[in-house]
Enzyme design. Sequence first.
Site, PDB file in Angstrom:
ATOM      1  N   ASN A 190       4.107 -10.365   3.416  1.00 48.43           N
ATOM      2  CA  ASN A 190       4.360 -10.053   2.021  1.00 48.43           C
ATOM      3  C   ASN A 190       5.410 -10.914   1.413  1.00 48.43           C
ATOM      4  OD1 ASN A 190       2.063  -8.173   2.035  1.00 48.43           O
ATOM      5  ND2 ASN A 190       3.688  -6.467   2.108  1.00 48.43           N
ATOM      6  N   GLU A 211       9.578  -4.609  11.198  1.00 49.65           N
ATOM      7  CA  GLU A 211       8.456  -4.391  11.591  1.00 49.65           C
ATOM      8  C   GLU A 211       8.152  -4.990  13.031  1.00 49.65           C
ATOM      9  OE1 GLU A 211       5.875  -2.428   7.793  1.00 49.65           O
ATOM     10  OE2 GLU A 211       5.583  -4.652   8.460  1.00 49.65           O
ATOM     11  N   ASN A 248      16.545   0.333   0.273  1.00 46.02           N
ATOM     12  CA  ASN A 248      16.327   1.258  -0.503  1.00 46.02           C
ATOM     13  C   ASN A 248      17.166   2.523  -0.428  1.00 46.02           C
ATOM     14  OD1 ASN A 248      14.994   2.897   1.332  1.00 46.02           O
ATOM     15  ND2 ASN A 248      13.029   2.265   0.552  1.00 46.02           N
ATOM     16  N   LEU A 286      17.475   1.351  -6.138  1.00 45.11           N
ATOM     17  CA  LEU A 286      17.074   2.654  -6.344  1.00 45.11           C
ATOM     18  C   LEU A 286      15.763   2.922  -7.099  1.00 45.11           C
ATOM     19  CD1 LEU A 286      20.607   3.377  -7.991  1.00 45.11           C
ATOM     20  CD2 LEU A 286      19.833   3.569  -5.483  1.00 45.11           C
ATOM     21  N   GLY A 344      16.931   1.564 -11.012  1.00 44.87           N
ATOM     22  CA  GLY A 344      17.743  -0.038 -11.167  1.00 44.87           C
ATOM     23  C   GLY A 344      18.108  -0.574  -9.748  1.00 44.87           C
ATOM     24  N   ALA A 386       3.875  -2.742  -2.344  1.00 42.95           N
ATOM     25  CA  ALA A 386       4.722  -4.216  -2.062  1.00 42.95           C
ATOM     26  C   ALA A 386       5.779  -4.547  -3.161  1.00 42.95           C
ATOM     27  CB  ALA A 386       3.729  -5.276  -1.835  1.00 42.95           C
ATOM     28  N   ALA A 387       6.075  -3.604  -3.804  1.00 40.41           N
ATOM     29  CA  ALA A 387       7.234  -3.847  -4.815  1.00 40.41           C
ATOM     30  C   ALA A 387       8.495  -4.597  -4.122  1.00 40.41           C
ATOM     31  CB  ALA A 387       7.402  -2.674  -5.805  1.00 40.41           C
ATOM     32  N   GLY A 388       8.763  -3.503  -3.082  1.00 40.45           N
ATOM     33  CA  GLY A 388      10.066  -3.894  -2.493  1.00 40.45           C
ATOM     34  C   GLY A 388      10.062  -5.327  -1.908  1.00 40.45           C
ATOM     35  N   ASP A 389       8.749  -5.544  -1.227  1.00 37.58           N
ATOM     36  CA  ASP A 389       8.660  -7.115  -0.710  1.00 37.58           C
ATOM     37  C   ASP A 389       8.855  -8.066  -1.559  1.00 37.58           C
ATOM     38  OD1 ASP A 389       8.276  -5.877   1.829  1.00 37.58           O
ATOM     39  OD2 ASP A 389       6.375  -5.803   1.972  1.00 37.58           O
ATOM     40  N   ARG A 398       0.083  -3.389 -10.384  1.00 33.33           N
ATOM     41  CA  ARG A 398      -1.051  -3.667  -9.783  1.00 33.33           C
ATOM     42  C   ARG A 398      -1.291  -3.300  -8.366  1.00 33.33           C
ATOM     43  NH1 ARG A 398       0.311 -10.133 -10.989  1.00 33.33           N
ATOM     44  NH2 ARG A 398       0.274 -10.210 -13.082  1.00 33.33           N
ATOM     45  N   SER A 438      -1.035  -8.552  -5.471  1.00 32.66           N
ATOM     46  CA  SER A 438      -0.434  -8.037  -6.645  1.00 32.66           C
ATOM     47  C   SER A 438       0.842  -8.772  -7.052  1.00 32.66           C
ATOM     48  CB  SER A 438       0.095  -6.611  -6.469  1.00 32.66           C
ATOM     49  OG  SER A 438       1.160  -6.597  -5.565  1.00 32.66           O
TER      50      SER A 438
END
Length: 310
Positions: free
Chosen positions: A44, A141, A185, A222, A226, A250-253, A286, A292
Amino acid sequence: MSASIVVVGSLNMDMVVSLNHRPDRGETVLGKDFFMNAGGKGANQAVAARKLGAEVAMIGKVGNDLFADQLLANLEQVGVDCIAVEKTTEEATGVAFITLDPQGDNSIVVAAGANLRLTPEDVRKQEGLIKQAKLLMVQLEIPLETVKEAITIAKRHQVPVLLDPAPARELPQDLLAMVDYILPNEKEIAQLTGVEVTDQLSAKLAAVELINKGVSTVFAKLGEKGVVVVGANRTFFVEPYKVDSVDSTAAGDAFAGAVGTALVNGKDIWAAAKFASAIGAITATRKGAQASMPMLQEAEQFIKEAAHNQ
């Protein structure tokens, strides 16, 4: 063969089910829709960086099966160099089982499979690739000894290291002391420091704990609250972009890939965090993981429109 970013990490096939609520123990619920999507934290982040314009090479391991072929084809389609991704007959390709609720929040179970067969020796074979990079990106991972070997090689050649410490686990201080940029996070930074993170102040306190352990710069994520960024001589807060989240998988990736891309392009840590916040926000609107993630032109348009609407 050379790349500005080398990613050492996982490749998984994601199997995603949308549902109204997650089942309790012993409960069966009916899901709404199902889809499969190329994933794995390593892959990702490689895709995120490549879509944003970085030259990226991937070091990893997959099985000798249909999922492997699909994952490699997807990486190659976007331009990630996969020559250092090996196939093994000892394990199946990694898979992730994801449930997605109406708010876009997820729960994930990973069957690591071939990812656990990525050894320190596999990484040592790619030392020439790592030493030519401007940045090494790693996650958790794959086996920890493999992560440590990749970082050790990078430091031997003065290559900066970016670590996404997910899935959350405790890490030895000698490993943390070799990390230039860490992107935890709330749960991950609490696991690493013992400091419960609920807001900007507690995030800063936890980040300082990581600085004291030898990390150079902390991007404490966070979520919708933010990002707090703490370096040796500078601390600041990046306001979140307000979006309607559909799938946070996958927002963190995407955030990590964006930080890496910004850094190799010479941006400072504030600019990197601001840019990455936009990329993570777009990705959360997405469904899916790699599919996404935005291209650079989309990201620039999003940032421009957000600035105009402020």
